[in-house]
Design a protein around this motif. Structure first.
Motif, PDB file in Angstrom:
ATOM      1  N   HIS A 130       0.837  -1.200   0.000  1.00  0.00           N
ATOM      2  CA  HIS A 130       0.000   0.000   0.000  1.00  0.00           C
ATOM      3  C   HIS A 130       0.875   1.254   0.000  1.00  0.00           C
ATOM      4  CE1 HIS A 130      -2.924   2.979   1.471  1.00  0.00           C
ATOM      5  NE2 HIS A 130      -3.864   2.129   1.099  1.00  0.00           N
ATOM      6  N   GLN A 131       0.347   2.331  -0.576  1.00  0.00           N
ATOM      7  CA  GLN A 131       1.097   3.585  -0.636  1.00  0.00           C
ATOM      8  C   GLN A 131       1.500   4.064   0.763  1.00  0.00           C
ATOM      9  OE1 GLN A 131      -1.421   6.443  -2.535  1.00  0.00           O
ATOM     10  NE2 GLN A 131      -3.039   6.331  -0.992  1.00  0.00           N
ATOM     11  N   PHE A 132       2.660   4.701   0.823  1.00  0.00           N
ATOM     12  CA  PHE A 132       3.250   5.288   2.027  1.00  0.00           C
ATOM     13  C   PHE A 132       3.776   4.254   3.030  1.00  0.00           C
ATOM     14  CE2 PHE A 132       0.478   8.741   0.556  1.00  0.00           C
ATOM     15  CZ  PHE A 132       1.383   9.784   0.520  1.00  0.00           C
ATOM     16  N   CYS A 133       3.705   2.964   2.723  1.00  0.00           N
ATOM     17  CA  CYS A 133       4.250   1.957   3.644  1.00  0.00           C
ATOM     18  C   CYS A 133       5.773   1.928   3.572  1.00  0.00           C
ATOM     19  CB  CYS A 133       3.696   0.570   3.310  1.00  0.00           C
ATOM     20  SG  CYS A 133       2.015   0.286   3.875  1.00  0.00           S
ATOM     21  N   ARG A 134       6.372   1.443   4.662  1.00  0.00           N
ATOM     22  CA  ARG A 134       7.817   1.242   4.740  1.00  0.00           C
ATOM     23  C   ARG A 134       8.101  -0.238   5.021  1.00  0.00           C
ATOM     24  NH1 ARG A 134      11.301   5.697   5.822  1.00  0.00           N
ATOM     25  NH2 ARG A 134      10.200   7.685   5.560  1.00  0.00           N
ATOM     26  N   VAL A 135       9.041  -0.785   4.295  1.00  0.00           N
ATOM     27  CA  VAL A 135       9.467  -2.173   4.499  1.00  0.00           C
ATOM     28  C   VAL A 135      10.923  -2.134   4.936  1.00  0.00           C
ATOM     29  CG1 VAL A 135       9.745  -4.449   3.482  1.00  0.00           C
ATOM     30  CG2 VAL A 135       7.857  -2.977   2.736  1.00  0.00           C
ATOM     31  N   GLY A 136      11.195  -2.591   6.171  1.00  0.00           N
ATOM     32  CA  GLY A 136      12.535  -2.501   6.726  1.00  0.00           C
ATOM     33  C   GLY A 136      13.528  -3.424   6.047  1.00  0.00           C
ATOM     34  N   ALA A 137      14.805  -3.091   6.203  1.00  0.00           N
ATOM     35  CA  ALA A 137      15.883  -3.840   5.571  1.00  0.00           C
ATOM     36  C   ALA A 137      15.852  -5.308   5.979  1.00  0.00           C
ATOM     37  CB  ALA A 137      17.226  -3.229   5.953  1.00  0.00           C
ATOM     38  N   TYR A 138      16.216  -6.179   5.041  1.00  0.00           N
ATOM     39  CA  TYR A 138      16.348  -7.625   5.249  1.00  0.00           C
ATOM     40  C   TYR A 138      15.014  -8.312   5.550  1.00  0.00           C
ATOM     41  CZ  TYR A 138      21.354  -6.693   5.395  1.00  0.00           C
ATOM     42  OH  TYR A 138      22.630  -6.291   5.078  1.00  0.00           O
ATOM     43  N   ALA A 139      13.905  -7.629   5.350  1.00  0.00           N
ATOM     44  CA  ALA A 139      12.602  -8.275   5.517  1.00  0.00           C
ATOM     45  C   ALA A 139      12.313  -9.155   4.309  1.00  0.00           C
ATOM     46  CB  ALA A 139      11.506  -7.231   5.686  1.00  0.00           C
ATOM     47  N   MET A 140      11.488 -10.171   4.529  1.00  0.00           N
ATOM     48  CA  MET A 140      11.075 -11.067   3.451  1.00  0.00           C
ATOM     49  C   MET A 140       9.556 -11.162   3.461  1.00  0.00           C
ATOM     50  SD  MET A 140      12.252 -14.939   2.579  1.00  0.00           S
ATOM     51  CE  MET A 140      11.666 -15.754   1.101  1.00  0.00           C
ATOM     52  N   CYS A 141       8.948 -10.883   2.300  1.00  0.00           N
ATOM     53  CA  CYS A 141       7.494 -10.868   2.183  1.00  0.00           C
ATOM     54  C   CYS A 141       7.061 -11.997   1.253  1.00  0.00           C
ATOM     55  CB  CYS A 141       7.019  -9.526   1.632  1.00  0.00           C
ATOM     56  SG  CYS A 141       7.652  -8.102   2.559  1.00  0.00           S
ATOM     57  N   GLY A 142       6.212 -12.872   1.747  1.00  0.00           N
ATOM     58  CA  GLY A 142       5.788 -14.021   0.978  1.00  0.00           C
ATOM     59  C   GLY A 142       4.938 -13.658  -0.226  1.00  0.00           C
ATOM     60  N   GLY A 143       4.888 -14.563  -1.190  1.00  0.00           N
ATOM     61  CA  GLY A 143       4.096 -14.341  -2.392  1.00  0.00           C
ATOM     62  C   GLY A 143       2.625 -14.110  -2.076  1.00  0.00           C
ATOM     63  N   GLY A 144       2.015 -13.186  -2.799  1.00  0.00           N
ATOM     64  CA  GLY A 144       0.599 -12.895  -2.622  1.00  0.00           C
ATOM     65  C   GLY A 144       0.263 -12.084  -1.387  1.00  0.00           C
TER      66      GLY A 144
END
Length: 256
Positions: A154-168
């Motif tokens: 989503h807009q304006f979100c932040r994802v921190g370094a070395y994070a892993m986000c699963g498919g979908g």
């Protein structure tokens, strides 16, 4: 090195060894550094600056106007670092004056087929966006982040370094550094310990961050209580400081 069917604007600036495939279109105010390979049917619009040794595959659209309805043709820009790969059909848009007027992508990234980077995004080094991963506007992605296929931020979100986000994954809140998330809506599923080990993190650092993760995400403490406890620790590694900073800079709430 430049196919005769390619269309190059006279105002574009290309390093001497840039390769450009058939039917590619390079617009005005585009700068492409040495060692870059631009695939057939690629469109690059400006103002855009592309560093060295990037490879852009066929049908990608790089540096186009954004899809924000507030955009009125202002001269915003796109900046791309070095050694990135943009696969087939990737789209990357310039910034808007409502932010800092620039979309920035670091170096050594891999953007798989049909990934989308919206206006005003800031992406760190060594980021992987798998097929059809999508970023809304103004998203910040830390270094060494992996976004699984068909994930959406989503807009304006932040994802921190070395994070892993699963498919979908559907990500509507900020993500702390070093964590794994997945799902719709997204939820945390532990520390990205395996990814950290693959990147050479020492066991002591992984253990330190694992304790911090449990304190923040698996205890009964509020976020402020957990932060206060973490900051009271005497000696903290730079990696723990990075984790703490990703919590303190959250503005949309954390994915828990």
């Amino acid at each position: 090195m430049i196919h005769p069917s390619a269309i190059i604007d006279p105002d574009a600036r290309l390093a001497d060894d840039v390769e450009i495939g058939p039917f590619a279109v390079i617009g005005a105010n585009v700068e492409i550094g040495p060692g870059c390979v631009i695939g057939p049917h690629t469109v690059i619009s400006g103002p855009t600056r592309i560093g060295s040794h990037n490879r852009i595959f066929q049908f990608a659209s790089i540096g186009e106007e954004c899809q924000d309805r507030k955009y009125r043709g202002e001269p915003t820009r796109l900046e791309i670092g070095d050694h990135n790969v943009f696969r087939e059909g990737v789209t990357v848009h310039r910034g808007t004056v409502q932010d800092h007027g620039v979309t920035r992508i670091g170096s050594h990234g891999l953007f798989m087929a049909y990934a989308h980077v919206a206006h005003d995004c800031v992406i760190g080094d060594h980021v992987i966006m798998a097929n059809q991963a999508t970023l809304g506007g103004h998203v910040h992605i830390g270094e060494h982040v992996i976004l699984g296929g068909l994930s959406a931020v989503h807009q304006f979100c932040r994802v921190g370094a070395y994070a892993m986000c699963g498919g979908g994954s559907i990500i509507t809140k900020d993500i702390a550094a070093f964590v794994m998330i997945s799902g719709n809506p997204a939820a945390t599923h532990g520390l990205n310990a395996e990814g950290m080990k693959r990147r050479g993190f020492e066991a002591e650092v992984v253990s330190e961050l694992r304790r911090a993760y449990r304190l923040v995400f698996r205890s009964q403490r509020t976020l402020n209580q957990a932060l206060e406890e973490l900051e009271q620790q005497g000696e903290r590694s730079a990696w723990l400081e990075l984790f703490i900073d990703s919590l303190k800079t959250s503005s949309r709430g954390l994915t828990r």
